[in-house]
Design a protein around this motif. Sequence first.
Motif, PDB file in Angstrom:
ATOM      1  N   LEU A 223     -11.543  20.958 -32.110  1.00 10.37           N
ATOM      2  CA  LEU A 223     -12.423  22.048 -32.543  1.00 10.37           C
ATOM      3  C   LEU A 223     -13.465  22.371 -31.473  1.00 10.37           C
ATOM      4  O   LEU A 223     -13.757  23.547 -31.209  1.00 10.37           O
ATOM      5  CB  LEU A 223     -13.097  21.683 -33.864  1.00 10.37           C
ATOM      6  N   ASP A 224     -14.041  21.335 -30.877  1.00 13.00           N
ATOM      7  CA  ASP A 224     -15.017  21.557 -29.810  1.00 13.00           C
ATOM      8  C   ASP A 224     -14.380  22.307 -28.641  1.00 13.00           C
ATOM      9  O   ASP A 224     -15.002  23.213 -28.052  1.00 13.00           O
ATOM     10  CB  ASP A 224     -15.588  20.222 -29.322  1.00 13.00           C
ATOM     11  N   LEU A 226     -11.741  24.322 -28.773  1.00  9.17           N
ATOM     12  CA  LEU A 226     -11.453  25.704 -29.175  1.00  9.17           C
ATOM     13  C   LEU A 226     -12.706  26.572 -29.163  1.00  9.17           C
ATOM     14  O   LEU A 226     -12.634  27.787 -28.911  1.00  9.17           O
ATOM     15  CB  LEU A 226     -10.829  25.722 -30.572  1.00  9.17           C
ATOM     16  N   ARG A 227     -13.852  25.970 -29.433  1.00  8.80           N
ATOM     17  CA  ARG A 227     -15.108  26.729 -29.435  1.00  8.80           C
ATOM     18  C   ARG A 227     -15.624  26.989 -28.017  1.00  8.80           C
ATOM     19  O   ARG A 227     -16.318  27.989 -27.775  1.00  8.80           O
ATOM     20  CB  ARG A 227     -16.170  25.972 -30.231  1.00  8.80           C
ATOM     21  N   SER A 228     -15.328  26.088 -27.093  1.00  6.60           N
ATOM     22  CA  SER A 228     -15.911  26.195 -25.750  1.00  6.60           C
ATOM     23  C   SER A 228     -14.975  26.829 -24.727  1.00  6.60           C
ATOM     24  O   SER A 228     -15.441  27.467 -23.777  1.00  6.60           O
ATOM     25  CB  SER A 228     -16.330  24.804 -25.254  1.00  6.60           C
ATOM     26  N   LYS A 230     -12.775  29.499 -23.106  1.00  7.97           N
ATOM     27  CA  LYS A 230     -12.734  30.961 -23.244  1.00  7.97           C
ATOM     28  C   LYS A 230     -11.518  31.548 -22.533  1.00  7.97           C
ATOM     29  O   LYS A 230     -11.110  31.070 -21.476  1.00  7.97           O
ATOM     30  CB  LYS A 230     -14.012  31.585 -22.693  1.00  7.97           C
ATOM     31  N   ARG A 234     -13.574  35.523 -24.559  1.00  3.40           N
ATOM     32  CA  ARG A 234     -14.064  34.984 -25.840  1.00  3.40           C
ATOM     33  C   ARG A 234     -13.421  33.621 -26.119  1.00  3.40           C
ATOM     34  O   ARG A 234     -12.361  33.303 -25.558  1.00  3.40           O
ATOM     35  CB  ARG A 234     -13.770  35.956 -26.979  1.00  3.40           C
ATOM     36  N   PRO A 235     -14.058  32.810 -26.979  1.00  4.30           N
ATOM     37  CA  PRO A 235     -13.517  31.475 -27.288  1.00  4.30           C
ATOM     38  C   PRO A 235     -12.102  31.579 -27.859  1.00  4.30           C
ATOM     39  O   PRO A 235     -11.834  32.445 -28.702  1.00  4.30           O
ATOM     40  CB  PRO A 235     -14.490  30.916 -28.316  1.00  4.30           C
ATOM     41  N   GLY A 237     -10.814  29.735 -29.938  1.00  4.05           N
ATOM     42  CA  GLY A 237     -10.856  29.440 -31.362  1.00  4.05           C
ATOM     43  C   GLY A 237     -10.991  30.677 -32.229  1.00  4.05           C
ATOM     44  O   GLY A 237     -10.811  30.608 -33.451  1.00  4.05           O
ATOM     45  N   SER A 238     -11.300  31.810 -31.620  1.00  5.05           N
ATOM     46  CA  SER A 238     -11.403  33.054 -32.386  1.00  5.05           C
ATOM     47  C   SER A 238     -10.038  33.710 -32.574  1.00  5.05           C
ATOM     48  O   SER A 238      -9.907  34.666 -33.342  1.00  5.05           O
ATOM     49  CB  SER A 238     -12.342  34.033 -31.681  1.00  5.05           C
ATOM     50  N   GLN A 243      -6.371  29.497 -35.227  1.00  4.49           N
ATOM     51  CA  GLN A 243      -7.082  29.182 -36.472  1.00  4.49           C
ATOM     52  C   GLN A 243      -6.110  28.724 -37.549  1.00  4.49           C
ATOM     53  O   GLN A 243      -6.378  27.756 -38.277  1.00  4.49           O
ATOM     54  CB  GLN A 243      -7.866  30.403 -36.955  1.00  4.49           C
TER      55      GLN A 243
END
Length: 341
Positions: A223-224, A226-228, A230, A234-235, A237-238, A243
């Motif tokens: 998760l970390d 996917l958030r960081s 890019k 954009r990340p 994780g978006s 998802q």
Amino acid sequence: MDFSLTEERRMLADSLRGTLKRGAGWAQLTELGVLGALFTEAEGGFGGSGFDIAVVFEELGRAGAVDPVLEAGLAGGLLADCGESALVEQVIDGSLRPVFAHDEPGHRYDGAVHARVEGGRLSGTKTVVIGAEGAGLLVVSALDGEETALFAVEPGAEGVSLRPVPALSGGDASEISFERAPARRISPSGSAQPLIDARIAAATLALCADAVGVMETVRDMTLDYLRSRKQFGRPIGSFQALQHRMADVVIEMEQARSAVINLAGHLGAARALRDLHVSATKNVVGRTAHLVAEEAIQMHGGIAMTEAYALAPLARRLIAVDHRFGDEDWHMERFIALQAG
């Protein structure tokens, strides 16, 4: 049946988590009393139930600890069953680290024993003995006449030969050869197989709880990332596809956690019911551990394949879960057979 944790178990989990975060090793774990949580009060500990085992090993898995706590608990439990209270006391205080040598080459999880003791001398071969290098005592299953019995063997005794290799899950795994090695029978008269089966059931719970802890750490790392990480500004994780894949992983993990909790509550049940839950849980956890490792590597991309990245040993540890105490196919077959009666 009450599946909620007691206040004492919550305190143990919190203390163990804090200790592991500080980089605790074997000495700190034994000082904290971790091994005592694996034994009943009658055996000299302060726990011993399924939930005590699950709490300890989930925290060990979450921290990625490789200390041979499971091996010491399995072998120490057999020593307790055999009335070796003085040795059990040493196991609990950390001064003795025993391992159980049971599996033999060429056998697929069936626990068949061909090693034999004649005249107090043990001959045979045991394979994939985790943590044998550096152990203070070997608890060995062998035939005494026509019955399976348990024997105490000194690792440095004449006729004992260890060949350690790195284990996929971390630590070491050894093949041990015994050529008329001196062995002391510790199990009472009659077959020791029921004792072995019960302790392997508890060890399977420990392994599955450890896997749940490892999966949680791998999930958080993914998760970390996917958030960081890019891509296209954009990340990643978006992105909806990732998802959905992550949501599937979390759902499977919750099912695995529920299975472990259920097994913890049935560890003391009658043998047939206990084994039914052992096989159901091991099948679910083995399959889920493989899925989590595979998806985490896929979502991390190339960096997950490097040894320097922290995910690599955790992914190997999850893959190894399915190959100890029976893989998912073996347990599915046993579950079906037990259900059929």
